[in-house]
Design an enzyme around this catalytic site. Structure first.
Site, mmCIF file in Angstrom:
data_model
loop_
_atom_site.group_PDB
_atom_site.id
_atom_site.type_symbol
_atom_site.label_atom_id
_atom_site.label_comp_id
_atom_site.label_asym_id
_atom_site.label_seq_id
_atom_site.Cartn_x
_atom_site.Cartn_y
_atom_site.Cartn_z
ATOM 1 N N ALA A 59 -42.866 -47.580 49.777
ATOM 2 C CA ALA A 59 -44.199 -48.066 50.187
ATOM 3 C C ALA A 59 -44.178 -49.553 50.521
ATOM 4 O O ALA A 59 -45.172 -50.250 50.345
ATOM 5 C CB ALA A 59 -45.200 -47.799 49.068
ATOM 6 N N ALA A 60 -43.016 -50.035 51.007
ATOM 7 C CA ALA A 60 -42.928 -51.474 51.276
ATOM 8 C C ALA A 60 -43.214 -51.812 52.740
ATOM 9 O O ALA A 60 -43.299 -52.984 53.095
ATOM 10 C CB ALA A 60 -41.539 -51.982 50.891
ATOM 11 N N ARG A 79 -49.221 -50.419 62.234
ATOM 12 C CA ARG A 79 -50.005 -49.575 63.129
ATOM 13 C C ARG A 79 -51.429 -49.328 62.610
ATOM 14 O O ARG A 79 -52.287 -48.854 63.334
ATOM 15 C CB ARG A 79 -49.273 -48.242 63.378
ATOM 16 C CG ARG A 79 -48.019 -48.414 64.228
ATOM 17 C CD ARG A 79 -47.130 -47.174 64.214
ATOM 18 N NE ARG A 79 -46.201 -47.180 63.080
ATOM 19 C CZ ARG A 79 -45.286 -46.232 62.855
ATOM 20 N NH1 ARG A 79 -45.178 -45.205 63.685
ATOM 21 N NH2 ARG A 79 -44.485 -46.313 61.809
ATOM 22 N N GLN A 108 -38.902 -54.964 47.900
ATOM 23 C CA GLN A 108 -38.097 -55.153 49.104
ATOM 24 C C GLN A 108 -38.660 -56.421 49.760
ATOM 25 O O GLN A 108 -39.752 -56.389 50.335
ATOM 26 C CB GLN A 108 -38.250 -53.945 50.036
ATOM 27 C CG GLN A 108 -37.375 -54.014 51.270
ATOM 28 C CD GLN A 108 -37.776 -52.983 52.322
ATOM 29 O OE1 GLN A 108 -38.905 -52.503 52.354
ATOM 30 N NE2 GLN A 108 -36.842 -52.647 53.189
ATOM 31 N N GLY A 133 -36.329 -51.825 56.957
ATOM 32 C CA GLY A 133 -36.231 -50.396 57.234
ATOM 33 C C GLY A 133 -36.289 -49.544 55.973
ATOM 34 O O GLY A 133 -36.105 -50.036 54.855
ATOM 35 N N ASN A 179 -38.477 -34.347 60.791
ATOM 36 C CA ASN A 179 -38.227 -34.832 59.436
ATOM 37 C C ASN A 179 -39.564 -35.214 58.809
ATOM 38 O O ASN A 179 -40.327 -35.986 59.373
ATOM 39 C CB ASN A 179 -37.305 -36.060 59.545
ATOM 40 C CG ASN A 179 -37.212 -36.839 58.254
ATOM 41 O OD1 ASN A 179 -37.380 -36.279 57.168
ATOM 42 N ND2 ASN A 179 -36.939 -38.135 58.370
ATOM 43 N N ASN A 189 -49.720 -42.980 60.012
ATOM 44 C CA ASN A 189 -49.292 -44.309 60.463
ATOM 45 C C ASN A 189 -50.442 -45.096 61.075
ATOM 46 O O ASN A 189 -50.411 -46.319 61.105
ATOM 47 C CB ASN A 189 -48.185 -44.178 61.505
ATOM 48 C CG ASN A 189 -46.954 -43.522 60.906
ATOM 49 O OD1 ASN A 189 -46.485 -43.914 59.842
ATOM 50 N ND2 ASN A 189 -46.449 -42.495 61.569
HETATM 51 C C1 UD1 Z 1 -40.325 -41.995 59.089
HETATM 52 C C2 UD1 Z 1 -38.938 -41.411 59.367
HETATM 53 C C3 UD1 Z 1 -39.094 -40.258 60.358
HETATM 54 C C4 UD1 Z 1 -40.030 -39.216 59.796
HETATM 55 C C5 UD1 Z 1 -41.362 -39.820 59.413
HETATM 56 C C6 UD1 Z 1 -42.182 -38.813 58.634
HETATM 57 C C7 UD1 Z 1 -37.469 -43.329 59.133
HETATM 58 C C8 UD1 Z 1 -36.563 -44.259 59.838
HETATM 59 N N1 UD1 Z 1 -38.082 -42.428 59.911
HETATM 60 O O1 UD1 Z 1 -40.822 -42.516 60.298
HETATM 61 O O2 UD1 Z 1 -37.817 -39.664 60.605
HETATM 62 O O3 UD1 Z 1 -40.221 -38.174 60.733
HETATM 63 O O4 UD1 Z 1 -41.178 -40.964 58.555
HETATM 64 O O5 UD1 Z 1 -43.481 -39.255 58.378
HETATM 65 O O6 UD1 Z 1 -37.588 -43.386 57.938
HETATM 66 N N2 UD1 Z 1 -40.760 -48.453 54.475
HETATM 67 C C9 UD1 Z 1 -40.365 -49.410 53.559
HETATM 68 N N3 UD1 Z 1 -39.693 -50.513 53.994
HETATM 69 C C10 UD1 Z 1 -39.396 -50.721 55.294
HETATM 70 C C11 UD1 Z 1 -39.814 -49.732 56.234
HETATM 71 C C12 UD1 Z 1 -40.476 -48.612 55.777
HETATM 72 O O7 UD1 Z 1 -40.625 -49.263 52.355
HETATM 73 O O8 UD1 Z 1 -38.785 -51.738 55.605
HETATM 74 C C13 UD1 Z 1 -41.474 -47.280 53.984
HETATM 75 C C14 UD1 Z 1 -42.883 -47.225 54.532
HETATM 76 O O9 UD1 Z 1 -43.798 -47.879 53.674
HETATM 77 C C15 UD1 Z 1 -43.155 -45.721 54.640
HETATM 78 C C16 UD1 Z 1 -41.766 -45.134 54.807
HETATM 79 O O10 UD1 Z 1 -40.835 -46.123 54.463
HETATM 80 O O11 UD1 Z 1 -43.730 -45.193 53.461
HETATM 81 C C17 UD1 Z 1 -41.521 -44.692 56.259
HETATM 82 O O12 UD1 Z 1 -41.747 -45.770 57.131
HETATM 83 P P1 UD1 Z 1 -42.607 -45.595 58.465
HETATM 84 O O13 UD1 Z 1 -42.565 -46.884 59.184
HETATM 85 O O14 UD1 Z 1 -43.906 -45.009 58.154
HETATM 86 O O15 UD1 Z 1 -41.669 -44.558 59.233
HETATM 87 P P2 UD1 Z 1 -42.069 -43.525 60.365
HETATM 88 O O16 UD1 Z 1 -42.019 -44.203 61.677
HETATM 89 O O17 UD1 Z 1 -43.291 -42.797 60.014
HETATM 90 CA CA CA Z 2 -44.806 -42.969 58.474
#
Ligand code: UD1
Ligand code: CA
Length: 459
Positions: A10-11, A16, A74, A79, A171, A228
């Protein structure tokens, strides 16, 4: 049986959402997204529940305090894979399974999470990915299978070829890993369009390491809808409401206009109750059988007994018994209790008060910190003066009393049983049972003086 721990990611910046609030604090049906996920996970009693936080972490931490959650930070949002690496501080030597889920998948069920762990256990896979088949896969990572069976890799939208973009298996952002996870994370590289460390790359890395990777298809893709944007939040809210309404309709509740009501996911409504257009039922509401809820009524955290009617009213933190009538236009709040057959109506407010069986407060009254007995009639315009500017005081009115119109009770004050209070009285002293009380200036009628102003010329 091998144990498991959970990591919730959740970082992320949640850019968006275009908000000053972290994405996971946005509410779905009155409950922040993060709480939905934490609730689903907590039921399973994992060895560790770890939350990875970054931007605005104090808001989320403050909200979740007391939930037995370990927090890791984080510092830079590089990522989802990089976020998971942070959990290594706690879990690196842990021997059980590691269930990882995005914090923005609020409708995930506990049973589905368990099925991922089961799958790892049964197949001996180092990773199981929860996947779904959807009509519109835009934005999700696509599932690439080898020989149509084995999960080979996950390709993100931005890195997908035109052919890969056609794939409808996605995914869900929910994974179960064994301890090979940490080996794989060491090999993670930001070789992609966003230059981020993707959690999804762990799949191909594990495959390269010769490990088995498996997947579980969720039965209903609704469960893994990721949020998102505000549009997606709104969509999931509508889906949740639609399902709730279907459930209520099939349980025998009449909803006159399904497009013109809001009913929270946790509402309980009994058979043959009728919900009219304009009603807003917020969280924590239970409504009995054969009730009528009509007009722009708002109800939150309250219980309403069978055969009660609520008309154009605002009700919060209240317990209402059977055959009660509230409204039109009443405000009932703060731990009030209305017993059987009570009537409160027409611009009356009741706060922190108990009104016993068959009593009526029908017009323009305010009862605050009051205890009203049975069979009491409260006349129009009667109020409790319960606040002296510093503290609130109680008013007690015994059963069978008749309170005339426009009476002021200056609290603290106690009225016995079977008392009659004359209209227009300001009651400052206790009245013993069975007495008549009157406290108002005596009326005088005098000869009318002839006016000095010529009435014809007055404006
Ligand atoms: C992500 C998946 C995607 C999947 C989708 C499902 C990745 C790269 N892609 O995409 O394959 O289909 O979720 O909903 O994971 N987060 C962090 N730190 C960061 C970046 C993200 O903690 O630096 C956390 C976010 O808070 C979130 C999760 O990781 O809870 C996923 O990140 P998000 O940016 O929402 O990924 P999606 O583009 O939705
Ligand atoms: Ca997401």
């Amino acid at each position: 049986m091998k144990n498991f721990s959970v990591v919730i990611l959740a970082a992320g910046l949640g850019k968006r959402m275009n908000s000053s609030l972290p994405k996971v604090m946005h509410k779905l049906s009155g409950k922040p997204l993060i709480k939905w996920v934490v609730d689903s996970v907590s039921i399973l009693k994992p060895d560790n529940l770890i939350l990875v936080l970054g931007w605005c972490s104090e808001v989320i931490e403050g909200f979740l305090s007391g939930n037995n959650i370990k927090i890791v930070y984080q510092e830079e949002q590089l990522g989802s894979g990089h976020a998971l690496i942070q959990a290594g501080k706690i879990l690196r030597d842990y021997k059980g399974y590691i269930l990882v889920l995005n914090a923005d998948v609020p409708l995930i069920k506990s049973s589905t999470l368990l099925s991922l762990i089961e799958n790892n256990r049964e197949t001996g896979a180092s990773a199981t990915v929860l996947i779904a088949r959807v009509n519109n896969p835009f934005g999700y990572g696509r599932i690439i299978l080898k020989d149509d069976i084995y999960l080979e890799k996950i390709v993100e939208e931005k890195d997908a070829t035109q052919v890969e973009k056609q794939i409808k298996e996605i995914n869900s952002g929910v994974y179960c890993f064994d301890e090979n996870l940490w080996k794989a994370l060491l090999k993670l590289k930001p070789n992609n369009a966003k230059k981020e460390y993707y959690i999804t790359d762990i799949i191909s890395i594990l495959r390269e390491l010769g490990k088995k990777v498996s997947s579980v298809m969720v039965e209903d893709s609704y469960e893994v809808k990721g949020i998102n944007t505000r549009t997606e939040l709104c969509e999931v809210e509508s889906m949740l409401k639609e399902r709730k309404i279907k459930e209520l309709l099939s349980n025998g509740v009449t909803i006159i206009d399904i497009n013109n009501v809001y009913i929270s996911y946790d509402a309980k409504i009994g058979m043959d109750s009728v919900i009219y257009p304009g009603v807003f039922i917020d969280t924590g509401v239970s409504i009995g059988k054969k009730c009528i809820i009509k007009g722009s009524s708002y109800i939150k955290n309250s219980r309403i007994g069978d055969a009660s009617t609520i008309l154009y009213s605002y009700i919060e933190d209240t317990v209402i018994s059977e055959k009660v009538k509230v409204g039109p236009f009443s405000h009932i709040r703060e731990s009030s209790i209305l017993k059987e057959n009570v009537k409160v109506g027409n611009f009356s407010e009741v706060k922190k008060s108990m009104i016993s069986e068959n009593s009526k407060v029908n017009h323009l009254s305010y009862l605050g910190n009051a205890q009203i007995g049975k069979d009491v009639n409260i006349g129009a315009g009667t109020i409790t003066c319960n606040y002296d500017g510093i503290v609130k005081h109680d008013t007690v009115i015994g059963s069978g009393s008749f309170i005339g119109s426009n009476v002021n009770f200056v609290a603290p004050v106690k009225i016995g049983e079977g008392v009659f209070i004359a209209a227009g009285s300001t009651i400052t002293h206790n009245v013993p049972s069975g007495q008549f009380a009157i406290a108002r200036a005596r009326q005088r009628s005098k000869e009318r003086k002839k006016s000095t102003v010529d009435s014809k010329n007055s404006p």
